[in-house]
Design a protein around this motif. Structure first.
Motif, mmCIF file in Angstrom:
data_model
loop_
_atom_site.group_PDB
_atom_site.id
_atom_site.type_symbol
_atom_site.label_atom_id
_atom_site.label_comp_id
_atom_site.label_asym_id
_atom_site.label_seq_id
_atom_site.Cartn_x
_atom_site.Cartn_y
_atom_site.Cartn_z
ATOM 1 N N ARG A 67 20.401 -21.490 58.123
ATOM 2 C CA ARG A 67 20.911 -21.343 59.555
ATOM 3 C C ARG A 67 19.819 -22.291 60.493
ATOM 4 N NH1 ARG A 67 20.613 -14.558 59.531
ATOM 5 N NH2 ARG A 67 22.543 -14.508 58.632
ATOM 6 N N PRO A 68 20.220 -23.391 60.473
ATOM 7 C CA PRO A 68 19.510 -24.458 61.358
ATOM 8 C C PRO A 68 19.784 -24.399 62.690
ATOM 9 C CG PRO A 68 21.324 -25.575 60.134
ATOM 10 C CD PRO A 68 21.526 -24.157 59.777
ATOM 11 N N LYS A 69 18.737 -24.674 63.454
ATOM 12 C CA LYS A 69 18.945 -24.805 64.879
ATOM 13 C C LYS A 69 18.940 -26.321 65.181
ATOM 14 C CE LYS A 69 18.762 -20.418 65.765
ATOM 15 N NZ LYS A 69 20.009 -19.961 64.704
ATOM 16 N N GLY A 70 20.049 -26.907 65.249
ATOM 17 C CA GLY A 70 20.118 -28.238 65.450
ATOM 18 C C GLY A 70 20.134 -29.063 63.999
ATOM 19 N N VAL A 71 19.877 -30.408 64.453
ATOM 20 C CA VAL A 71 19.845 -31.028 63.002
ATOM 21 C C VAL A 71 18.424 -31.124 62.577
ATOM 22 C CG1 VAL A 71 19.855 -33.538 61.955
ATOM 23 C CG2 VAL A 71 21.302 -32.975 64.055
ATOM 24 N N THR A 72 18.415 -30.319 61.194
ATOM 25 C CA THR A 72 17.173 -30.170 60.600
ATOM 26 C C THR A 72 17.109 -30.733 59.220
ATOM 27 O OG1 THR A 72 17.517 -28.067 61.581
ATOM 28 C CG2 THR A 72 15.814 -28.074 60.038
ATOM 29 N N PRO A 73 16.504 -31.477 58.752
ATOM 30 C CA PRO A 73 16.547 -32.508 57.374
ATOM 31 C C PRO A 73 16.509 -31.299 56.192
ATOM 32 C CG PRO A 73 15.054 -33.639 59.009
ATOM 33 C CD PRO A 73 15.472 -32.264 59.797
ATOM 34 N N LYS A 74 15.958 -30.399 56.435
ATOM 35 C CA LYS A 74 15.607 -29.647 55.149
ATOM 36 C C LYS A 74 17.130 -28.881 54.860
ATOM 37 C CE LYS A 74 13.567 -25.177 56.105
ATOM 38 N NZ LYS A 74 12.569 -24.269 55.673
ATOM 39 N N TYR A 75 17.933 -28.717 55.894
ATOM 40 C CA TYR A 75 19.140 -28.314 55.797
ATOM 41 C C TYR A 75 20.270 -29.108 55.542
ATOM 42 C CZ TYR A 75 16.942 -23.718 56.804
ATOM 43 O OH TYR A 75 16.076 -22.744 56.900
ATOM 44 N N HIS A 124 25.634 -28.734 64.600
ATOM 45 C CA HIS A 124 26.039 -28.652 65.854
ATOM 46 C C HIS A 124 26.183 -27.223 66.216
ATOM 47 C CE1 HIS A 124 27.723 -32.855 66.124
ATOM 48 N NE2 HIS A 124 27.764 -32.994 64.592
ATOM 49 N N LYS A 125 25.712 -27.147 67.476
ATOM 50 C CA LYS A 125 25.569 -25.551 67.974
ATOM 51 C C LYS A 125 26.927 -25.133 68.347
ATOM 52 C CE LYS A 125 24.168 -26.627 72.815
ATOM 53 N NZ LYS A 125 25.026 -28.139 72.739
ATOM 54 N N GLU A 126 27.870 -25.992 68.254
ATOM 55 C CA GLU A 126 29.138 -25.470 68.799
ATOM 56 C C GLU A 126 29.919 -24.707 67.615
ATOM 57 O OE1 GLU A 126 27.728 -28.650 69.241
ATOM 58 O OE2 GLU A 126 28.281 -29.192 71.353
ATOM 59 N N GLU A 128 28.812 -22.411 65.659
ATOM 60 C CA GLU A 128 28.387 -21.081 65.642
ATOM 61 C C GLU A 128 29.076 -20.502 67.070
ATOM 62 O OE1 GLU A 128 24.977 -19.301 63.825
ATOM 63 O OE2 GLU A 128 24.534 -21.670 63.584
ATOM 64 N N LYS A 129 29.186 -21.213 67.775
ATOM 65 C CA LYS A 129 29.968 -20.679 69.219
ATOM 66 C C LYS A 129 31.426 -20.800 69.095
ATOM 67 C CE LYS A 129 26.179 -21.812 72.462
ATOM 68 N NZ LYS A 129 25.543 -22.916 73.150
ATOM 69 N N ASN A 130 31.802 -21.301 68.017
ATOM 70 C CA ASN A 130 33.420 -21.295 67.800
ATOM 71 C C ASN A 130 33.890 -22.253 69.183
ATOM 72 O OD1 ASN A 130 35.750 -21.180 66.561
ATOM 73 N ND2 ASN A 130 36.161 -19.036 66.937
ATOM 74 N N ASP A 131 33.120 -23.195 69.498
ATOM 75 C CA ASP A 131 33.656 -24.181 70.600
ATOM 76 C C ASP A 131 35.141 -24.708 70.383
ATOM 77 O OD1 ASP A 131 32.855 -25.585 72.956
ATOM 78 O OD2 ASP A 131 33.516 -27.121 71.809
ATOM 79 N N HIS A 154 33.440 -13.753 57.336
ATOM 80 C CA HIS A 154 33.171 -12.599 58.369
ATOM 81 C C HIS A 154 32.626 -13.327 59.556
ATOM 82 C CE1 HIS A 154 29.563 -13.454 56.027
ATOM 83 N NE2 HIS A 154 28.624 -12.352 56.777
ATOM 84 N N ARG A 155 32.525 -14.804 59.595
ATOM 85 C CA ARG A 155 32.054 -15.243 60.901
ATOM 86 C C ARG A 155 33.231 -16.100 61.537
ATOM 87 N NH1 ARG A 155 27.551 -12.728 60.366
ATOM 88 N NH2 ARG A 155 26.141 -13.390 58.678
ATOM 89 N N ALA A 156 33.153 -15.748 62.797
ATOM 90 C CA ALA A 156 34.575 -16.474 63.558
ATOM 91 C C ALA A 156 33.600 -17.849 64.119
ATOM 92 C CB ALA A 156 34.765 -15.487 64.538
ATOM 93 N N HIS A 157 33.559 -18.730 63.360
ATOM 94 C CA HIS A 157 32.837 -20.017 63.695
ATOM 95 C C HIS A 157 34.010 -20.966 63.852
ATOM 96 C CE1 HIS A 157 28.769 -18.510 62.182
ATOM 97 N NE2 HIS A 157 29.089 -17.806 63.164
ATOM 98 N N ALA A 158 33.602 -22.205 64.278
ATOM 99 C CA ALA A 158 34.803 -23.382 64.553
ATOM 100 C C ALA A 158 35.220 -23.688 63.130
ATOM 101 C CB ALA A 158 34.019 -24.536 65.220
#
Ligand SMILES: Nc1ncnc2c1ncn2[C@@H]1O[C@H](COP(=O)(O)OP(=O)(O)O)[C@@H](O)[C@H]1O
Ligand SMILES: O=C(OP(=O)(O)O)[C@H](O)COP(=O)(O)O
Length: 401
Positions: A67-75, A124-126, A128-131, A154-158
């Motif tokens: 569940r990274p918040k933005g670009v995170t090398p460990k993910y 990309h935060k978009e 999980e926002k299903n942008d 079960h996630r309504a993601h993009a």
């Protein structure tokens, strides 16, 4: 079961030479050195990818990791490439992003039967926002959409839901189909007594699901990190154990509801506590009602294991989601391993045993009992939501059969 009856299958799609965007769930556990500690989800994704390759498709794989918040090398998904390549028997290429010019260039270079893995879509935060704009960019990469990511359905993601609006045909992969067939089939009319075992640490996700399970099960066994929210709700001191303060009222309500419905609710009566969250922590077994300050509960105790196993002996169907303790540390893996062994034994006696959830599956794999269970699901939250009778957005978005 209130989920879509049947979705269009991969076998109906025209694949030769087509660019196929495949949403997989390669959210596998990695250790501190970024080694894959359980590759179940990668292996489960292989049949669909192989089928696509065999039919001349150009395969674009997309997944999240963590569940990274933005670009995170460990993910980054880079550590997954060698295993994926090994399992597929080809060199899997990887892009540094999941949209953009460089990705478009790499997609254009995929040969028939080739496989390109996109970088973590959650960078990309978009996602999980299903942008819609982000979903359109993903859709523009391909001609066909295949959703094989049951674990994220079960996630309504993009990449799991939004993209299906802009990319047709949108079909289910083999793993998705198999999970739906099995889980919907097995639990719509479970052989009774029906028990659920719920543990793990995602308290806020699971505590709500317990409410629905109370409508279906005869026995509900709770373990893992979530039990301390129940203890605290009962007025016990829980030391430094994991607690979700805003779920205390709900925990009380659930205990009352279980009583009213005649569901046999079993909470551990003893717990293994530790003086720190570490593999080499000092530990001792105490009654669940007397956890001292500064200590934290990391596993269920021996008396609880015995009670749980006796209750399970009476069942005909068992679904298990979430480990009983911090099984990653040997000292606190006893409860989880005991449940795994019990379920393997029961499977041998004709009991239907269904295991869901990345970590529960990892625990069962660790003790080498995966092939003894009736069904190992690649989705924890997703399988529980199916049990709840919820519609899975990732399934709903696909074309009807
Ligand atoms: N008592 C506990 N305190 C803190 N974490 C716990 C406890 N018991 C289990 N866990 C952790 O729960 C995690 C798994 O939780 P979760 O993701 O909800 O399960 P699953 O992936 O099987 O659905 C494991 O990493 C485990 O260490
Ligand atoms: O591991 C997953 O869920 P699970 O732990 O409930 O099986 C899926 O990859 C979904 O991940 P998420 O719960 O971060 O959306």
């Amino acid at each position: 079961m209130a989920t879509k009856k049947s979705v269009s299958s991969l076998k109906e799609a025209d694949l030769k030479g087509k660019r196929v965007f495949v949403r997989v769930d390669l959210n596998v556990p990695l250790d501190d050195n970024l080694n894959i500690t359980d590759d179940t989800r990668i292996r489960a994704a292989v049949p669909t990818i192989k089928y696509l390759r065999d039919h001349g498709a150009r395969v674009i794989l997309a997944t999240h990791l963590g569940r990274p918040k933005g670009v995170t090398p460990k993910y980054s998904l880079k550590p997954l490439v060698p295993r994926l390549s090994e399992l597929l028997g080809i060199e899997v290429k990887m892009a540094n992003d999941c949209i953009g010019e460089e990705v478009e260039k790499l997609v254009a270079e995929i040969p028939e039967g080739g496989v390109l893995l996109l970088e973590n879509v959650r960078f990309h935060k978009e996602e999980e926002k299903n942008d819609p704009e982000f979903a359109k960019k993903l859709a523009s990469l391909a001609d066909v959409y295949v959703n094989d990511a049951f674990g994220t359905a079960h996630r309504a993601h993009a990449s799991t839901e939004g993209v299906a609006k802009y990319l047709k045909p949108s079909v289910a992969g083999f793993l998705m189909q198999k999970e739906l067939d099995y889980l919907v089939g097995a639990v719509a009319n479970p052989k009774k007594p029906f028990a659920a075992i719920v543990g793990g640490s995602k308290v806020s996700t699971k505590i709500g699901v317990i409410e629905s399970l109370l409508e279906k099960v005869d026995i509900l066994i709770l373990g893992g990190g979530m039990i301390f929210t129940f203890y605290k709700a009962q007025g016990h001191s829980v030391g430094s154990s994991l607690v979700e303060e805003d779920k205390l009222d709900l925990a009380n309500t659930l205990m009352e509801k279980a009583k009213a419905k005649g569901v046999f609710l079993l909470l551990p009566t003893d717990v293994v506590i530790a003086d720190k969250f570490a593999a080499d922590a000092n530990s001792k077994v105490v009654p669940a009602s007397s956890i001292p300050d500064g200590w934290l509960g990391l596993d269920v105790g021996p008396d609880s294991i015995q009670t749980f196993c006796e209750a399970l002996d009476t069942t005909k169907t068992v679904i298990w989601n979430g480990p009983m303790g911090v099984f990653e540390f040997e000292k606190f893996a006893v409860g989880t391993e005991a449940i795994a062994k019990k379920l393997a034994e029961l499977s041998g006696k004709g009991v239907t045993t269904i295991i869901g959830g990345g970590d529960s599956v990892a625990a069962v794999e660790k003790v080498g009992l995966a092939d003894k269970m009736s069904h190992i699901s690649t989705g924890g939250g997703a399988s529980l939501e199916l049990l709840e009778g919820k519609q899975l957005p990732g399934v709903l978005a696909l074309d009807d059969a």
